[in-house]
Every structure is written in C-alpha cells, then in structure tokens.
Design an enzyme around this catalytic site. Structure first.
Site, short mmCIF file in Angstrom:
data_model
loop_
_atom_site.label_atom_id
_atom_site.label_comp_id
_atom_site.label_asym_id
_atom_site.label_seq_id
_atom_site.Cartn_x
_atom_site.Cartn_y
_atom_site.Cartn_z
N ASN A 45 -93.91 -20.11 -137.31
CA ASN A 45 -94.00 -21.55 -137.56
C ASN A 45 -93.61 -22.35 -136.32
OD1 ASN A 45 -94.61 -20.99 -140.25
ND2 ASN A 45 -92.52 -21.30 -140.96
N TYR A 111 -90.39 -9.18 -149.81
CA TYR A 111 -90.91 -7.82 -149.90
C TYR A 111 -91.10 -7.37 -148.45
CZ TYR A 111 -91.51 -9.31 -154.67
OH TYR A 111 -91.26 -9.78 -155.94
N ASN A 170 -81.35 -18.80 -138.73
CA ASN A 170 -82.20 -18.93 -139.92
C ASN A 170 -81.83 -17.87 -140.96
OD1 ASN A 170 -84.22 -20.01 -141.52
ND2 ASN A 170 -85.87 -18.87 -140.52
N ARG A 172 -80.89 -15.29 -143.89
CA ARG A 172 -81.48 -14.89 -145.16
C ARG A 172 -80.50 -13.96 -145.86
NH1 ARG A 172 -84.85 -18.91 -145.68
NH2 ARG A 172 -86.59 -18.93 -144.17
N GLY A 229 -80.49 -31.62 -143.17
CA GLY A 229 -81.45 -32.14 -144.12
C GLY A 229 -81.56 -33.65 -144.03
N GLY A 232 -79.55 -35.81 -141.54
CA GLY A 232 -79.81 -35.81 -140.11
C GLY A 232 -79.32 -34.56 -139.41
N GLY A 258 -87.13 -26.72 -140.69
CA GLY A 258 -86.21 -26.30 -139.63
C GLY A 258 -86.93 -25.72 -138.43
N ASP A 259 -88.01 -24.98 -138.69
CA ASP A 259 -88.79 -24.39 -137.60
C ASP A 259 -89.48 -25.49 -136.79
OD1 ASP A 259 -88.12 -21.95 -138.91
OD2 ASP A 259 -89.88 -22.17 -140.19
#
Length: 321
Positions: A45, A111, A170, A172, A229, A232, A258-259
């Site tokens: 992205n 997945y 990022n 996860r 978000g 800011g 974000g990307d």
C-alpha cells in the site's frame, strides 16, 4: 527513488448482512458470504501511495504466481510502481479476511502459514537488488515474521550505509508477539519510525508517548511520528515535539490509512531533498509540514473503500474523481 520492502496481502471483505440466515437446504449449518477481495498489505500500500503521489517507488516483495499475485502485480504496475526488484515466488499469497466495525476500523483474520511473503533468504536480499535509492522503507510483518525476518533485518541494517531507513512496525498481535518487534534494536539503524497509537499501546503498554519517543530517540531514531486517528499525529524530532491535526473527513473505512500516511510523510521529506542520509538539515517545522501533508493523504484514503490511496491530482481537487 524510494524502495519499499514487505508483503502483499489479499484483503477480503465480507458482504454478509448481520440479519442474514444460512440457507435452509444446508440445515442452517452453512454460512453464505459474499467476499470482495482487494489488493493490500501495508508495504505494498505504501509503495502504491508513493507512486501515485509522484515519488518513484520500487517494491521489493515476494509475489506469488497465484490469482492474488496477479491482482497485486496489476495494481502495483498500474500505479507506476517498479517491480524489477521483486521475486516471483512459488508459495501462495497471504489472505486476510477483514471485519469492519461501525467506525470503519478493520479487524483481520490472517491465513498466512507458509505463504510467499515471509520466505526471504539472504540469497534473495543483497544491495544489488536494492539499487540506487534515497530511502528504504520496511516493517510490518515482513520484519517480524519467521522465517524471513532475520534476512530482512540484516538487509535493512546494511542498506543504512547508503540510504535513509524508515520503519513502520504496523503490529499484528494475532500473528506476532511483542518480542517479535524489537523496536529499540531497529532504531540503531533506523532514521524514521512511524507507528500508530495502537501500535504504541501494544509495544509499550502504559508508557507515556513522550517517554517511549525519548527512549527510541536515544536508541538512534531521529524522527518519530505517532498517528492517532481522528486526533491527528505527534511529531517528535530528536525530542522536540509538535502535534498535527487530522483533516475532517467522512470515513468509509480506515484500511490503508496508516500506510498512506507513511507515503505522504516520505513524499514530503523527499520533496525537500532530505532523504538519502541521516536526515541532515531536517528541522521540526519541515517535519510538521510533511506530517500535515501525510494527514491529508491518509484522510483521502479513509474516504473510499479499501486501501485505495489518492493520486497527486486528488490532493488539489480535494478528493477522488
């Protein structure tokens, strides 16, 4: 030229309505879903957003030959991303099925076992593959997930000798633990650290953002940007800080925002000729201006479905179309 190293992910969005019932012929045991699949993956992205903004972007990815891999290639190429440094991988693509909450925030089920994105080896990553670039951006799962994470980290560390290094963890949590994100170690060779408030809460629970930034500055990162978000972003340059507001926008979803912010930030710094070294000459006012531009890019991404960052012309017209 900015190089981006990392994953492509097929983002599947369900179209099932909450009140739908399973078909009667299956005894109520089937779940009938309409699955819309869009090309995604944080690093991919970012590469797309950079190219659409007008910054030459090279993507270093392991792209599968399956149907999703062809989808990734079409999107990256159509956006103007250079794929000459990517690897044609035999493994399948990574799939993430997203559920959106009422605020457009996505929660993913991945997945990802044995898929192409995480299989980097030292033989596939050398500086010849990187080519002449001013900046290398990486992070996300490619820098956190076995078995390829060690090769990616070693490559980024070596690339720091010739280019500015940008990292976005990022995080996860469903696929990697806190220990898989050694941010302080990464900061030893990283110039720009961009992360979200959610990332910070996961990585440094209960730690004030200023204290976390100061620790990462001490480890080596000069510029740290924490996105929040609708609230800011916080910009911290060697401990000198400022806040950046988020533009108001009607949110469709936040996928890829974000990307896109990362791409806008790097694009802004590149436009000032600040990439290629250790951010020599960067001052707080210039960093804030780049972050303000990045916030606009992210806001436009939130105004459309999926990770669909804006083209440069949309920044002047105010939106898609």
């Amino acid at each position: 030229m900015i190089a981006v190293l990392g994953e492509c992910v097929a983002d599947g969005f369900t179209a099932r309505s909450p009140g739908d019932r399973p078909p009667a012929e299956h005894g109520g045991e089937a779940l009938e879903l309409g699955l819309r699949v869009l090309p995604g993956g944080g690093p991919a992205n970012t590469a797309v957003a950079l190219a659409r903004l007008g910054t030459p972007a090279r993507f270093l990815g392991r792209i599968s030959g399956d149907v999703f891999g062809e989808l990734f290639r079409r999107r990256l190429t159509a956006s103007g991303v250079d794929l000459s440094a990517s690897v044609d991988a035999k493994e399948p693509s990574t799939l993430a099925v997203a559920a959106l909450d009422t605020g457009g925030q996505a929660e993913y089920t991945f997945y990802a076992d044995g898929t192409a994105d995480w299989q980097w080896t030292p033989y596939e990553l050398d500086l010849d593959r990187l080519g002449p670039v001013a900046c290398l951006h990486t992070g996300s799962l490619a820098l956190a997930k076995e078995p390829g994470r060690a090769a990616v980290e070693a490559f980024a560390r070596e690339a720091a000798g010739r280019a500015t290094i940008s990292i976005d963890p990022n995080v996860r949590p469903s696929l990697a633990s806190r220990a898989d994100y050694p941010v302080s170690r990464w900061c030893e060779w990283t110039d720009i650290l961009k992360l979200s408030a959610d990332d910070l809460d996961f990585l440094q629970p209960g730690v004030p953002v200023e204290r976390a930034c100061d620790a990462w500055h001490a480890a080596g990162a000069r510029l740290i940007v924490v996105t929040k978000g609708a609230a800011g972003a916080l910009v911290s340059l060697d401990g000198e800080r400022a806040s950046v507001p988020a533009p108001r926008v009607t949110v469709v979803d936040t996928v890829g925002a974000g990307d896109s912010f990362t791409a806008g930030l790097l694009h802004g710094l590149a436009a000032e000729g600040l990439l290629g070294g250790r951010l020599d000459g960067l001052d707080l006012a210039t960093a804030v201006a780049a972050a303000e531009f990045a916030a606009r890019v992210a806001a436009l991404t939130c105004s459309v479905a999926g990770a669909n960052p804006p083209w440069a012309a949309e920044l002047t017209t105010g939106g898609p179309g």
